[in-house]
Design a protein around this motif. Sequence first.
Motif, short mmCIF file in Angstrom:
data_model
loop_
_atom_site.label_atom_id
_atom_site.label_comp_id
_atom_site.label_asym_id
_atom_site.label_seq_id
_atom_site.Cartn_x
_atom_site.Cartn_y
_atom_site.Cartn_z
N SER A 48 0.82 -1.20 0.00
CA SER A 48 0.00 0.00 0.00
C SER A 48 0.86 1.26 0.00
O SER A 48 0.38 2.31 -0.40
N THR A 54 -9.50 -7.95 2.96
CA THR A 54 -10.62 -7.01 2.86
C THR A 54 -10.10 -5.60 2.64
O THR A 54 -10.60 -4.86 1.78
N TRP A 55 -9.07 -5.23 3.40
CA TRP A 55 -8.45 -3.91 3.25
C TRP A 55 -7.85 -3.77 1.86
O TRP A 55 -7.98 -2.75 1.20
N ARG A 56 -7.20 -4.83 1.37
CA ARG A 56 -6.55 -4.82 0.05
C ARG A 56 -7.56 -4.69 -1.08
O ARG A 56 -7.31 -4.04 -2.09
N LEU A 57 -8.72 -5.32 -0.91
CA LEU A 57 -9.71 -5.33 -1.98
C LEU A 57 -10.64 -4.11 -1.98
O LEU A 57 -11.48 -3.99 -2.86
N ARG A 58 -10.47 -3.24 -1.00
CA ARG A 58 -11.30 -2.03 -0.96
C ARG A 58 -10.99 -1.16 -2.16
O ARG A 58 -9.87 -1.12 -2.67
N ALA A 59 -12.00 -0.45 -2.61
CA ALA A 59 -11.85 0.39 -3.81
C ALA A 59 -10.82 1.50 -3.61
O ALA A 59 -10.17 1.91 -4.56
N ASN A 60 -10.66 1.99 -2.39
CA ASN A 60 -9.74 3.11 -2.16
C ASN A 60 -8.33 2.65 -1.78
O ASN A 60 -7.53 3.45 -1.30
N PHE A 61 -8.00 1.38 -2.01
CA PHE A 61 -6.66 0.87 -1.72
C PHE A 61 -5.70 1.46 -2.75
O PHE A 61 -5.90 1.32 -3.95
#
Length: 180
Positions: A33, A167-174
């Motif tokens: 990230s 879940t954090w990785r697949l978020r749109a705002n990653f």
Amino acid sequence: MTNEALWALGRGNGVVALVFMTVSMALGIAARSGRPLLVLPRFAVSDVHRFAALSSTLLVALHIGLLFLDPYAKLKLIDIVVPFLGAYRPLWQGLGTVAVDVLAVVVITGLLRHRIGPRVFRLVHWATYSLWPVSMAHALGNGTDSGRVWFLAIAGGCAVVVAAALTWRLRANFNEYADA
């Protein structure tokens, strides 16, 4: 060393390897990230990720070595390289072998990272997304402690950590950090 000690140490190294692999997986996602994680700067996240990955690799090697020496496990050299040939729970043991094979490829490409380039390294490194669940399946299916509360708590905690990271990785705002 008694047979029971080899068996216990082999199992214990496998469990601790799963924990370190979980930490490595979560921090590997965080490192991509480019953002700091809690109070760790980006370079520290990458350093701890590498340390956890190396530690899990060494623990897996100990896990295999100790069980190879243990007469109860009855591992053969071919069982360590070719999956699904083992005498004891061949499916679950075979998944462990698949995980070791993938781990070996990831380690080798990691060592050759500067020679093969970031694109090939990243492509091979994506295999770690399969390495973790295959390792977890091996632990749950082949582990003699898989029905014990303490092991289920550890495995459940590992699953929660990886699920949260994914879940954090697949978020749109990653925002993925671009290699320099």
